[in-house]
Design an enzyme around this catalytic site. Sequence first.
Site, PDB file in Angstrom:
ATOM      1  N   CYS A 180       0.919  -1.214   0.002  1.00 49.55           N
ATOM      2  CA  CYS A 180      -0.075  -0.044  -0.031  1.00 49.55           C
ATOM      3  C   CYS A 180       0.685   1.272  -0.100  1.00 49.55           C
ATOM      4  O   CYS A 180       1.891   1.227   0.376  1.00 49.55           O
ATOM      5  CB  CYS A 180      -0.983   0.091   1.326  1.00 49.55           C
ATOM      6  SG  CYS A 180      -2.010  -1.178   1.381  1.00 49.55           S
TER       7      CYS A 180
HETATM    8  N1  GLN Z   1      -2.237  -5.972   5.287  1.00 49.69           N
HETATM    9  C1  GLN Z   1      -3.051  -5.074   4.653  1.00 49.69           C
HETATM   10  C2  GLN Z   1      -4.002  -5.528   3.637  1.00 49.69           C
HETATM   11  O1  GLN Z   1      -3.842  -6.684   3.126  1.00 49.69           O
HETATM   12  C3  GLN Z   1      -2.352  -3.752   4.238  1.00 49.69           C
HETATM   13  C4  GLN Z   1      -2.066  -3.715   2.786  1.00 49.69           C
HETATM   14  C5  GLN Z   1      -0.744  -2.693   2.468  1.00 49.69           C
HETATM   15  O2  GLN Z   1      -0.063  -2.044   3.276  1.00 49.69           O
HETATM   16  N2  GLN Z   1      -0.371  -3.321   1.595  1.00 49.69           N
HETATM   17  O3  GLN Z   1      -5.016  -4.983   3.374  1.00 49.69           O
END
Ligand code: GLN
Length: 248
Positions: free
Chosen positions: A2
């Site tokens: 993200c």
């Molecule tokens: N682990 C979280 C999700 O899968 C946050 C994702 C992220 O930072 N990629 O939504």
Amino acid sequence: MCRHLAYLGPPVFLRELLFDPPHSLLRQSWAPRDMRGGGTINADGFGVGWYPDGGLPVRYRRAQPIWSDPTIAELAAVTSAGAVLAAVRSATVGMAVVDAAAAPFAEGRWLFSHNGVVRGWPDSVVPLAAALPVRDLLTLDVSTDSALLWALVRARLRAGVGPGRAVAETVTSVAEVAPGSRLNLLLTDGHTVVASVAGHALSLRTTPLSVLLASEPHDDEPGWREVPEGQLVEATVTEVRQYALAGS
Ligand code: GLN
């Protein structure tokens, strides 16, 4: 893992944050610069929340790459706001790819995003989840680490804890039971923005009238400052405060 951003200041069109800059959130969705080994692209969804005329926030979220949705491009060209939180998502392996898993999560005036991963999910955080009201668990937005983090922050906000402390306590309590987690959280009510730096990058750019926090600088202009690991930022358009997260 993200990429996210939060902006407070004079109204801007959403496209000025999502699409126009050379290293915008759109570009960060397929060519991020600094993922720290946590994934490659951010194509599992996106979301944006904004405050129309200072009212309660409105969200638009989709479980698809931001580049593949023509609606967000049209919306972003005509929608302006003075407070915005947006994110593009790279789902952690095994976690659902649905609209509801894309940040921002919301309640009332609050918008929330998580960039990172909770290690040992879900077992590691069972003791923290067990302390939440059963109703909160039954109504979790989606079964992901980020949704649980939001429930933990939200429970503190509902109890009257201030946003800075709510984020800091959540980060430190999760880091304790799930060491090695990456816990970059972002929380705003449209007036104040709080961000933790715990495992991922975060940069800050202020002008006399605005503040922008982003996983990665969206251009090469001067004024960006990288916030060091282990810090908590609490900012309004006029003031930026930075603290060490307890235990870091
Ligand atoms: N682990 C979280 C999700 O899968 C946050 C994702 C992220 O930072 N990629 O939504």
